[in-house]
Design a protein around this motif. Structure first.
Motif, PDB file in Angstrom:
ATOM      1  N   SER A  77       0.819  -1.203   0.000  1.00 27.35           N
ATOM      2  CA  SER A  77       0.000   0.000   0.000  1.00 27.35           C
ATOM      3  C   SER A  77       0.859   1.261   0.000  1.00 27.35           C
ATOM      4  O   SER A  77       1.901   1.298   0.669  1.00 27.35           O
ATOM      5  CB  SER A  77      -0.905   0.011   1.247  1.00 27.35           C
ATOM      6  N   PRO A  78       0.449   2.281  -0.728  1.00 31.24           N
ATOM      7  CA  PRO A  78       1.163   3.564  -0.671  1.00 31.24           C
ATOM      8  C   PRO A  78       0.991   4.252   0.679  1.00 31.24           C
ATOM      9  O   PRO A  78       1.735   5.171   1.013  1.00 31.24           O
ATOM     10  CB  PRO A  78       0.510   4.375  -1.793  1.00 31.24           C
ATOM     11  N   LEU A  79       0.006   3.804   1.452  1.00 27.18           N
ATOM     12  CA  LEU A  79      -0.234   4.343   2.790  1.00 27.18           C
ATOM     13  C   LEU A  79       0.402   3.411   3.810  1.00 27.18           C
ATOM     14  O   LEU A  79      -0.021   2.264   3.974  1.00 27.18           O
ATOM     15  CB  LEU A  79      -1.732   4.460   3.053  1.00 27.18           C
ATOM     16  N   ARG A  80       1.427   3.893   4.493  1.00 24.06           N
ATOM     17  CA  ARG A  80       2.101   3.067   5.499  1.00 24.06           C
ATOM     18  C   ARG A  80       1.309   3.126   6.808  1.00 24.06           C
ATOM     19  O   ARG A  80       1.211   4.174   7.441  1.00 24.06           O
ATOM     20  CB  ARG A  80       3.532   3.549   5.725  1.00 24.06           C
ATOM     21  N   ILE A  81       0.751   1.988   7.192  1.00 23.30           N
ATOM     22  CA  ILE A  81      -0.042   1.915   8.417  1.00 23.30           C
ATOM     23  C   ILE A  81       0.710   1.120   9.471  1.00 23.30           C
ATOM     24  O   ILE A  81       1.112  -0.023   9.238  1.00 23.30           O
ATOM     25  CB  ILE A  81      -1.409   1.263   8.163  1.00 23.30           C
ATOM     26  N   GLU A  82       0.912   1.731  10.625  1.00 23.13           N
ATOM     27  CA  GLU A  82       1.486   1.044  11.787  1.00 23.13           C
ATOM     28  C   GLU A  82       0.369   0.823  12.785  1.00 23.13           C
ATOM     29  O   GLU A  82      -0.271   1.776  13.251  1.00 23.13           O
ATOM     30  CB  GLU A  82       2.605   1.871  12.414  1.00 23.13           C
ATOM     31  N   LEU A  83       0.115  -0.433  13.116  1.00 27.35           N
ATOM     32  CA  LEU A  83      -0.978  -0.786  14.022  1.00 27.35           C
ATOM     33  C   LEU A  83      -0.419  -1.123  15.392  1.00 27.35           C
ATOM     34  O   LEU A  83       0.313  -2.092  15.559  1.00 27.35           O
ATOM     35  CB  LEU A  83      -1.753  -1.983  13.462  1.00 27.35           C
ATOM     36  N   GLY A  84      -0.758  -0.309  16.382  1.00 25.08           N
ATOM     37  CA  GLY A  84      -0.466  -0.626  17.771  1.00 25.08           C
ATOM     38  C   GLY A  84      -1.740  -1.126  18.412  1.00 25.08           C
ATOM     39  O   GLY A  84      -2.739  -0.402  18.475  1.00 25.08           O
ATOM     40  N   VAL A  85      -1.736  -2.363  18.890  1.00 24.24           N
ATOM     41  CA  VAL A  85      -2.989  -2.975  19.350  1.00 24.24           C
ATOM     42  C   VAL A  85      -2.756  -3.763  20.636  1.00 24.24           C
ATOM     43  O   VAL A  85      -1.764  -4.484  20.773  1.00 24.24           O
ATOM     44  CB  VAL A  85      -3.588  -3.882  18.234  1.00 24.24           C
ATOM     45  N   GLY A  86      -3.664  -3.590  21.583  1.00 26.55           N
ATOM     46  CA  GLY A  86      -3.564  -4.289  22.860  1.00 26.55           C
ATOM     47  C   GLY A  86      -3.659  -5.796  22.698  1.00 26.55           C
ATOM     48  O   GLY A  86      -4.454  -6.297  21.893  1.00 26.55           O
ATOM     49  N   LEU A  87      -2.856  -6.506  23.469  1.00 28.16           N
ATOM     50  CA  LEU A  87      -2.879  -7.968  23.427  1.00 28.16           C
ATOM     51  C   LEU A  87      -4.221  -8.505  23.903  1.00 28.16           C
ATOM     52  O   LEU A  87      -4.860  -7.933  24.795  1.00 28.16           O
ATOM     53  CB  LEU A  87      -1.771  -8.520  24.329  1.00 28.16           C
ATOM     54  N   SER A  88      -4.650  -9.604  23.303  1.00 24.52           N
ATOM     55  CA  SER A  88      -5.915 -10.219  23.674  1.00 24.52           C
ATOM     56  C   SER A  88      -5.739 -11.725  23.811  1.00 24.52           C
ATOM     57  O   SER A  88      -4.769 -12.306  23.326  1.00 24.52           O
ATOM     58  CB  SER A  88      -6.994  -9.896  22.631  1.00 24.52           C
ATOM     59  N   LYS A  89      -6.691 -12.347  24.464  1.00 24.37           N
ATOM     60  CA  LYS A  89      -6.607 -13.773  24.768  1.00 24.37           C
ATOM     61  C   LYS A  89      -6.953 -14.645  23.571  1.00 24.37           C
ATOM     62  O   LYS A  89      -7.556 -14.198  22.594  1.00 24.37           O
ATOM     63  CB  LYS A  89      -7.560 -14.109  25.915  1.00 24.37           C
ATOM     64  N   VAL A 109       2.399  -3.755  16.216  1.00 21.95           N
ATOM     65  CA  VAL A 109       3.058  -3.690  17.517  1.00 21.95           C
ATOM     66  C   VAL A 109       2.085  -4.180  18.594  1.00 21.95           C
ATOM     67  O   VAL A 109       1.105  -3.487  18.892  1.00 21.95           O
ATOM     68  CB  VAL A 109       3.518  -2.257  17.846  1.00 21.95           C
ATOM     69  N   PRO A 110       2.318  -5.355  19.187  1.00 19.93           N
ATOM     70  CA  PRO A 110       1.480  -5.813  20.304  1.00 19.93           C
ATOM     71  C   PRO A 110       1.776  -4.954  21.538  1.00 19.93           C
ATOM     72  O   PRO A 110       2.940  -4.674  21.838  1.00 19.93           O
ATOM     73  CB  PRO A 110       1.935  -7.265  20.525  1.00 19.93           C
ATOM     74  N   LEU A 111       0.727  -4.551  22.245  1.00 20.90           N
ATOM     75  CA  LEU A 111       0.902  -3.604  23.343  1.00 20.90           C
ATOM     76  C   LEU A 111       0.358  -4.144  24.664  1.00 20.90           C
ATOM     77  O   LEU A 111      -0.704  -4.779  24.715  1.00 20.90           O
ATOM     78  CB  LEU A 111       0.181  -2.293  23.016  1.00 20.90           C
ATOM     79  N   TYR A 112       1.100  -3.869  25.731  1.00 23.10           N
ATOM     80  CA  TYR A 112       0.616  -4.080  27.087  1.00 23.10           C
ATOM     81  C   TYR A 112      -0.011  -2.772  27.560  1.00 23.10           C
ATOM     82  O   TYR A 112       0.650  -1.736  27.604  1.00 23.10           O
ATOM     83  CB  TYR A 112       1.759  -4.447  28.033  1.00 23.10           C
ATOM     84  N   SER A 113      -1.286  -2.812  27.893  1.00 23.20           N
ATOM     85  CA  SER A 113      -1.960  -1.635  28.419  1.00 23.20           C
ATOM     86  C   SER A 113      -2.684  -2.029  29.704  1.00 23.20           C
ATOM     87  O   SER A 113      -2.668  -3.188  30.123  1.00 23.20           O
ATOM     88  CB  SER A 113      -2.923  -1.039  27.394  1.00 23.20           C
ATOM     89  N   GLU A 114      -3.345  -1.062  30.305  1.00 22.69           N
ATOM     90  CA  GLU A 114      -3.926  -1.259  31.642  1.00 22.69           C
ATOM     91  C   GLU A 114      -4.895  -2.425  31.698  1.00 22.69           C
ATOM     92  O   GLU A 114      -4.919  -3.179  32.670  1.00 22.69           O
ATOM     93  CB  GLU A 114      -4.633   0.039  32.056  1.00 22.69           C
ATOM     94  N   LEU A 157       2.481   0.263  26.372  1.00 25.27           N
ATOM     95  CA  LEU A 157       1.821   1.295  25.599  1.00 25.27           C
ATOM     96  C   LEU A 157       2.566   2.616  25.667  1.00 25.27           C
ATOM     97  O   LEU A 157       2.745   3.289  24.639  1.00 25.27           O
ATOM     98  CB  LEU A 157       0.381   1.479  26.087  1.00 25.27           C
ATOM     99  N   ASP A 158       3.005   3.024  26.870  1.00 28.62           N
ATOM    100  CA  ASP A 158       3.662   4.326  26.994  1.00 28.62           C
ATOM    101  C   ASP A 158       4.955   4.397  26.202  1.00 28.62           C
ATOM    102  O   ASP A 158       5.316   5.449  25.667  1.00 28.62           O
ATOM    103  CB  ASP A 158       3.895   4.687  28.463  1.00 28.62           C
ATOM    104  N   GLN A 159       5.653   3.263  26.077  1.00 29.95           N
ATOM    105  CA  GLN A 159       6.875   3.239  25.265  1.00 29.95           C
ATOM    106  C   GLN A 159       6.543   3.469  23.802  1.00 29.95           C
ATOM    107  O   GLN A 159       7.203   4.258  23.112  1.00 29.95           O
ATOM    108  CB  GLN A 159       7.599   1.906  25.435  1.00 29.95           C
ATOM    109  N   GLY A 193      -7.278  -0.422  21.494  1.00 26.44           N
ATOM    110  CA  GLY A 193      -7.161  -1.018  22.818  1.00 26.44           C
ATOM    111  C   GLY A 193      -7.448  -2.509  22.828  1.00 26.44           C
ATOM    112  O   GLY A 193      -7.872  -3.088  21.825  1.00 26.44           O
ATOM    113  N   PRO A 194      -7.255  -3.137  23.989  1.00 26.57           N
ATOM    114  CA  PRO A 194      -7.529  -4.570  24.149  1.00 26.57           C
ATOM    115  C   PRO A 194      -9.003  -4.796  24.470  1.00 26.57           C
ATOM    116  O   PRO A 194      -9.825  -3.871  24.357  1.00 26.57           O
ATOM    117  CB  PRO A 194      -6.646  -4.932  25.340  1.00 26.57           C
ATOM    118  N   GLU A 195      -9.358  -6.004  24.873  1.00 24.17           N
ATOM    119  CA  GLU A 195     -10.701  -6.248  25.394  1.00 24.17           C
ATOM    120  C   GLU A 195     -10.911  -5.312  26.586  1.00 24.17           C
ATOM    121  O   GLU A 195     -10.065  -5.208  27.461  1.00 24.17           O
ATOM    122  CB  GLU A 195     -10.822  -7.707  25.840  1.00 24.17           C
ATOM    123  N   GLY A 196     -12.028  -4.645  26.603  1.00 26.07           N
ATOM    124  CA  GLY A 196     -12.263  -3.675  27.663  1.00 26.07           C
ATOM    125  C   GLY A 196     -11.828  -2.278  27.283  1.00 26.07           C
ATOM    126  O   GLY A 196     -12.146  -1.312  27.967  1.00 26.07           O
ATOM    127  N   GLY A 197     -11.093  -2.156  26.181  1.00 32.23           N
ATOM    128  CA  GLY A 197     -10.696  -0.853  25.673  1.00 32.23           C
ATOM    129  C   GLY A 197      -9.566  -0.196  26.422  1.00 32.23           C
ATOM    130  O   GLY A 197      -9.005  -0.744  27.382  1.00 32.23           O
TER     131      GLY A 197
END
Length: 242
Positions: A77-89, A109-114, A157-159, A193-197
């Protein structure tokens, strides 16, 4: 007859003969029952496809010869998309990796969030990453992509918020009105965000880092649905799905 398309991490060039990795050899030899002389396509992420033919097939190995480099249709794609997404079960994250790859994202990028309810030690994290890498590779094989998605190891996530650089940064938030720029960007960072947002504090932190809220209609989407809907919209608006 369909010609199989297989990823290999090895260098590829016309005239070379090589032995494929165990996964590819098992799939071609034991699942597809390919024999000497059958044709296949190889790619290694360098942006090209290579026409090859099987020269030896056994129970545990399969060798092939590279015949030529093929002109490939540019599927990036000509549009570079970086997806940061919370980990899920379960297999939800597998689904996101697979479908986001098919939809043309450049980085995941898999993310650890609250509200992430997935706990991984270093060993399990590495095994998970290897599994996701294989999911991504299989999606590239299926979708015709000749470049691999840059799949990062899980990080806080903050990183990611501090390190993320893109022309346009968006955070999915069902509780905020859209506030993103309508001009066409060359790159987009998309936070889901992950499950629960995401918590309100996390949304605020993303806004403080230059992210703009993006709302996908009046319904609350699941963590595996939301990024795919958003990516499709972005690709339709600014990418190659118009």
């Amino acid at each position: 007859m369909r010609i199989p398309r297989i990823y290999t991490s090895q260098a590829l060039s016309s005239g070379n003969e090589l032995q494929l990795e165990e996964r590819a050899a098992h799939y071609l030899g034991q699942v597809l029952r390919m024999k000497v002389g059958r044709e296949l396509r190889l790619f290694n992420g360098d942006g090209c496809d290579y026409r090859a033919t099987v020269t030896a097939a056994g129970r545990r190995e399969l060798r092939c010869e590279i015949l030529e480099t093929e002109p490939t249709l540019d599927r990036e794609s000509p549009l570079r998309i970086e997806l940061g997404v919370g980990l899920s079960k379960g297999d939800r994250f597998d689904w996101v990796v697979q479908k986001a790859t098919e939809l043309g994202v450049a980085r995941i990028v898999p993310l650890y969030s609250e509200r992430v309810d997935v706990k991984l030690d270093a060993q399990r994290e590495d095994k998970k990453w290897q599994h996701w890498q294989q999911v991504m590779i299989s999606a590239c094989e299926q979708s015709g992509r000749s470049q691999l998605v840059d799949l990062l190891a899980p990080q806080p996530l903050d990183q990611w918020l501090s390190d993320c650089k893109a022309d346009c940064k968006l955070v999915l938030s069902p509780h905020h009105a859209d506030a993103h720029n309508s001009s066409a960007p060359g790159s987009i960072a998309l936070l889901v965000g992950p499950e629960g947002g995401l918590s309100e504090q996390e949304v605020t932190a993303s806004l403080d880092k230059g992210f703009a809220p993006l709302r996908l209609g009046p319904r609350i989407l699941r963590t595996e649905t939301a990024p795919l809907a958003a990516i499709s919209i972005l690709q339709s608006r600014w990418g190659d799905m118009s």
